[in-house]
Design a protein around this motif. Structure first.
Motif, PDB file in Angstrom:
ATOM      1  N   SER A 159       0.995  -1.184  -0.043  1.00  0.00           N
ATOM      2  CA  SER A 159      -0.040   0.060  -0.021  1.00  0.00           C
ATOM      3  C   SER A 159       0.914   1.147   0.040  1.00  0.00           C
ATOM      4  O   SER A 159       0.452   2.266  -0.515  1.00  0.00           O
ATOM      5  CB  SER A 159      -0.926   0.136   1.143  1.00  0.00           C
ATOM      6  N   VAL A 160       2.040   1.058   0.761  1.00  0.00           N
ATOM      7  CA  VAL A 160       2.833   2.507   0.793  1.00  0.00           C
ATOM      8  C   VAL A 160       3.429   2.583  -0.793  1.00  0.00           C
ATOM      9  O   VAL A 160       3.521   3.926  -1.216  1.00  0.00           O
ATOM     10  CB  VAL A 160       3.945   2.028   1.834  1.00  0.00           C
ATOM     11  N   ALA A 161       3.889   1.498  -1.250  1.00  0.00           N
ATOM     12  CA  ALA A 161       4.517   1.430  -2.811  1.00  0.00           C
ATOM     13  C   ALA A 161       3.240   2.295  -3.614  1.00  0.00           C
ATOM     14  O   ALA A 161       3.463   3.070  -4.539  1.00  0.00           O
ATOM     15  CB  ALA A 161       4.909   0.187  -3.453  1.00  0.00           C
ATOM     16  N   LEU A 162       2.089   1.756  -3.539  1.00  0.00           N
ATOM     17  CA  LEU A 162       1.082   2.189  -4.108  1.00  0.00           C
ATOM     18  C   LEU A 162       0.673   3.490  -4.394  1.00  0.00           C
ATOM     19  O   LEU A 162       0.586   4.306  -5.080  1.00  0.00           O
ATOM     20  CB  LEU A 162      -0.373   1.484  -4.050  1.00  0.00           C
ATOM     21  N   LEU A 163       0.791   3.963  -3.145  1.00  0.00           N
ATOM     22  CA  LEU A 163       0.535   5.392  -2.666  1.00  0.00           C
ATOM     23  C   LEU A 163       1.652   6.282  -3.365  1.00  0.00           C
ATOM     24  O   LEU A 163       1.531   7.471  -3.952  1.00  0.00           O
ATOM     25  CB  LEU A 163       0.428   5.659  -1.153  1.00  0.00           C
ATOM     26  N   TYR A 164       3.048   5.831  -3.080  1.00  0.00           N
ATOM     27  CA  TYR A 164       3.948   6.573  -3.671  1.00  0.00           C
ATOM     28  C   TYR A 164       3.871   6.816  -5.216  1.00  0.00           C
ATOM     29  O   TYR A 164       3.990   7.860  -5.661  1.00  0.00           O
ATOM     30  CB  TYR A 164       5.347   5.814  -3.109  1.00  0.00           C
ATOM     31  N   LEU A 165       3.735   5.625  -5.842  1.00  0.00           N
ATOM     32  CA  LEU A 165       3.741   5.551  -7.276  1.00  0.00           C
ATOM     33  C   LEU A 165       2.435   6.335  -7.745  1.00  0.00           C
ATOM     34  O   LEU A 165       2.627   7.217  -8.863  1.00  0.00           O
ATOM     35  CB  LEU A 165       3.639   4.235  -7.873  1.00  0.00           C
ATOM     36  N   LEU A 166       1.362   6.471  -7.041  1.00  0.00           N
ATOM     37  CA  LEU A 166       0.316   7.179  -7.744  1.00  0.00           C
ATOM     38  C   LEU A 166       0.539   8.703  -7.499  1.00  0.00           C
ATOM     39  O   LEU A 166       0.196   9.514  -8.604  1.00  0.00           O
ATOM     40  CB  LEU A 166      -1.003   6.929  -6.852  1.00  0.00           C
ATOM     41  N   LYS A 167       1.345   9.010  -6.115  1.00  0.00           N
ATOM     42  CA  LYS A 167       1.602  10.364  -6.348  1.00  0.00           C
ATOM     43  C   LYS A 167       2.746  10.716  -7.280  1.00  0.00           C
ATOM     44  O   LYS A 167       2.658  11.819  -7.984  1.00  0.00           O
ATOM     45  CB  LYS A 167       2.065  10.666  -4.732  1.00  0.00           C
ATOM     46  N   GLU A 168       3.812  10.106  -7.317  1.00  0.00           N
ATOM     47  CA  GLU A 168       4.864  10.522  -8.119  1.00  0.00           C
ATOM     48  C   GLU A 168       4.543  10.420  -9.853  1.00  0.00           C
ATOM     49  O   GLU A 168       4.935  11.580 -10.459  1.00  0.00           O
ATOM     50  CB  GLU A 168       5.935   9.406  -7.949  1.00  0.00           C
ATOM     51  N   SER A 227      -4.586  14.828 -14.514  1.00  0.00           N
ATOM     52  CA  SER A 227      -4.435  15.348 -13.058  1.00  0.00           C
ATOM     53  C   SER A 227      -5.492  14.502 -12.144  1.00  0.00           C
ATOM     54  O   SER A 227      -6.853  14.113 -12.930  1.00  0.00           O
ATOM     55  CB  SER A 227      -4.641  16.619 -12.930  1.00  0.00           C
ATOM     56  N   TYR A 228      -5.153  13.987 -11.058  1.00  0.00           N
ATOM     57  CA  TYR A 228      -6.282  13.242 -10.195  1.00  0.00           C
ATOM     58  C   TYR A 228      -5.681  13.761  -8.744  1.00  0.00           C
ATOM     59  O   TYR A 228      -4.635  14.114  -8.555  1.00  0.00           O
ATOM     60  CB  TYR A 228      -6.400  11.867 -10.467  1.00  0.00           C
ATOM     61  N   GLU A 229      -6.597  13.489  -8.055  1.00  0.00           N
ATOM     62  CA  GLU A 229      -6.527  13.835  -6.605  1.00  0.00           C
ATOM     63  C   GLU A 229      -6.684  12.444  -5.846  1.00  0.00           C
ATOM     64  O   GLU A 229      -7.186  11.387  -6.099  1.00  0.00           O
ATOM     65  CB  GLU A 229      -7.684  14.804  -6.188  1.00  0.00           C
ATOM     66  N   LEU A 230      -5.548  12.630  -4.859  1.00  0.00           N
ATOM     67  CA  LEU A 230      -5.547  11.439  -4.022  1.00  0.00           C
ATOM     68  C   LEU A 230      -5.806  11.587  -2.664  1.00  0.00           C
ATOM     69  O   LEU A 230      -5.579  12.826  -1.873  1.00  0.00           O
ATOM     70  CB  LEU A 230      -4.112  10.926  -4.055  1.00  0.00           C
ATOM     71  N   ARG A 231      -6.213  10.742  -2.017  1.00  0.00           N
ATOM     72  CA  ARG A 231      -6.632  10.670  -0.275  1.00  0.00           C
ATOM     73  C   ARG A 231      -6.571   9.266   0.150  1.00  0.00           C
ATOM     74  O   ARG A 231      -7.073   8.279  -0.364  1.00  0.00           O
ATOM     75  CB  ARG A 231      -8.048  11.159  -0.163  1.00  0.00           C
ATOM     76  N   ARG A 275       4.733  11.837   6.107  1.00  0.00           N
ATOM     77  CA  ARG A 275       5.874  11.816   5.540  1.00  0.00           C
ATOM     78  C   ARG A 275       5.900  11.890   3.871  1.00  0.00           C
ATOM     79  O   ARG A 275       6.570  12.383   3.359  1.00  0.00           O
ATOM     80  CB  ARG A 275       6.740  10.981   5.873  1.00  0.00           C
ATOM     81  N   LEU A 276       4.932  11.252   3.552  1.00  0.00           N
ATOM     82  CA  LEU A 276       4.380  10.980   1.866  1.00  0.00           C
ATOM     83  C   LEU A 276       3.664  12.187   1.695  1.00  0.00           C
ATOM     84  O   LEU A 276       3.347  12.282   0.392  1.00  0.00           O
ATOM     85  CB  LEU A 276       3.977   9.774   1.756  1.00  0.00           C
ATOM     86  N   GLU A 277       3.303  13.014   2.539  1.00  0.00           N
ATOM     87  CA  GLU A 277       2.575  14.205   2.140  1.00  0.00           C
ATOM     88  C   GLU A 277       1.322  14.125   1.556  1.00  0.00           C
ATOM     89  O   GLU A 277       0.841  14.876   0.385  1.00  0.00           O
ATOM     90  CB  GLU A 277       3.661  15.341   1.288  1.00  0.00           C
ATOM     91  N   VAL A 278       0.573  13.266   1.920  1.00  0.00           N
ATOM     92  CA  VAL A 278      -0.684  12.843   0.995  1.00  0.00           C
ATOM     93  C   VAL A 278      -1.974  13.069   2.188  1.00  0.00           C
ATOM     94  O   VAL A 278      -1.956  12.476   3.436  1.00  0.00           O
ATOM     95  CB  VAL A 278      -0.942  11.362   0.778  1.00  0.00           C
ATOM     96  N   LEU A 307      14.172   2.417  -2.258  1.00  0.00           N
ATOM     97  CA  LEU A 307      13.824   3.944  -2.210  1.00  0.00           C
ATOM     98  C   LEU A 307      13.774   4.318  -0.749  1.00  0.00           C
ATOM     99  O   LEU A 307      13.548   5.703  -0.378  1.00  0.00           O
ATOM    100  CB  LEU A 307      12.290   4.262  -2.860  1.00  0.00           C
ATOM    101  N   GLY A 308      13.924   3.255   0.277  1.00  0.00           N
ATOM    102  CA  GLY A 308      13.776   3.573   1.629  1.00  0.00           C
ATOM    103  C   GLY A 308      12.250   4.125   2.044  1.00  0.00           C
ATOM    104  O   GLY A 308      12.343   5.156   3.040  1.00  0.00           O
ATOM    105  N   LEU A 309      11.372   3.519   1.376  1.00  0.00           N
ATOM    106  CA  LEU A 309      10.177   4.032   1.757  1.00  0.00           C
ATOM    107  C   LEU A 309       9.580   3.531   3.320  1.00  0.00           C
ATOM    108  O   LEU A 309       9.866   2.496   3.394  1.00  0.00           O
ATOM    109  CB  LEU A 309       8.977   3.434   0.711  1.00  0.00           C
ATOM    110  N   PRO A 310       8.953   4.451   3.847  1.00  0.00           N
ATOM    111  CA  PRO A 310       8.616   3.809   5.355  1.00  0.00           C
ATOM    112  C   PRO A 310       7.483   2.780   5.423  1.00  0.00           C
ATOM    113  O   PRO A 310       6.680   3.009   4.528  1.00  0.00           O
ATOM    114  CB  PRO A 310       8.157   5.205   5.933  1.00  0.00           C
ATOM    115  N   HIS A 311       7.392   1.901   5.897  1.00  0.00           N
ATOM    116  CA  HIS A 311       6.304   0.743   6.013  1.00  0.00           C
ATOM    117  C   HIS A 311       6.408   0.055   7.221  1.00  0.00           C
ATOM    118  O   HIS A 311       7.416   0.039   8.039  1.00  0.00           O
ATOM    119  CB  HIS A 311       6.510  -0.222   4.758  1.00  0.00           C
TER     120      HIS A 311
END
Length: 251
Positions: free
Chosen positions: A38-47, A55-59, A81-84, A188-192
């Motif tokens: 889920s962290v990778a998904l959120l990161y990829l969608l945002k990046e 454009s799309y909006e995330l929550r 930290r992921l600013e979402v 990438l050192g993503l927090p999980h």
């Protein structure tokens, strides 16, 4: 950019385009558990918003199951930290699912309650498209679980509508193997966070996963072949259903 980053972004984009998962102006709720998927998904969608012409909006939406009192704060720190933008919903679903009063498997009740709450919050906040972090291994394992334990040929799908199209579930990581995601997160050192559920690692899915891992060791093409087989079905070479007692395939 490392090879694994390029590969993950390619497979992610391929799934989004091939299955028509995201449209311009979408408002996407991301189901977040805190785990690597889920962290990778959120990161990829945002990046990918930095590189695409739409454009799309995330929550992010996190549903706490009541196992670890510190988990909500950990999730809050992770999402900040992921600013979402995010919602954190406190429940006792995990505790209830593992209580003596529950007569069904803990995972069944917990998943049903969690999904019901997720759908409700996504709809109430105006985010009718919901992204889940299921990876390619999840698709294949579900396929085999349904064959072995339910006696039917079915799996999860990359895109699925509910309530006559009011809610749409998407799974953009359908083409990405679990090990690739783990390597991506580490690179990438993503927090999980670790799953605090006491039933984690004890389900029937684990037996299927071990069986498949043995097959993958024999031939590394098996994973991709199984995934492709789910959408290349030759009904002429499968036995007809027997519900009518005659063995005739229903039209």
């Amino acid at each position: 950019m490392t090879y694994v980053e390029r590969e993950i972004r390619h497979l992610f984009g391929k799934a989004v385009h091939s299955y028509g998962l995201i449209d311009d102006g979408d408002r996407i709720a991301v189901a977040v558990s805190g785990g690597k998927d889920s962290v990778a998904l959120l990161y990829l969608l945002k990046e990918r918003l930095k590189y695409i012409p739409i454009s799309y909006e995330l929550r992010a939406i996190y549903i706490d199951l009541g196992f670890d009192p510190l988990m909500p704060e950990k999730i809050k720190d992770l999402l900040e930290r992921l600013e979402v933008p995010h919602d954190i919903i406190l429940t006792d679903y995990g505790i209830r699912a593992h209580s003596p009063e529950n007569r069904e498997h803990p995972c069944f009740l917990c998943a049903r309650l969690r999904r019901m709450t997720l759908f409700k919050r996504a709809w109430e906040t105006g985010f009718p498209k919901i992204a889940f972090g299921h990876n390619q291994d999840d698709f294949i394992e579900t396929f085999f679980m349904n064959i072995c334990y339910s006696g039917q040929t079915s799996a999860i799908v990359p895109k699925q509508e509910f309530f006559k199209g009011k809610i749409t579930v998407i799974r953009p990581m359908a083409l990405i193997p679990s090990k690739r995601i783990s390597r991506f997160v580490e690179t990438l050192g993503l927090p999980h966070l670790e799953n605090p559920c006491p039933s984690a690692g004890k389900s029937s899915r684990i037996h299927i996963r071990r069986l498949l891992q043995e097959l993958y060791k024999v031939n590394d093409k098996i994973r991709g072949n199984v995934y492709r087989a789910m959408s290349h079905v030759n009904l002429e070479y499968l036995p007809p259903p027997l519900e009518d007692g005659k063995g005739d395939r229903k039209k």
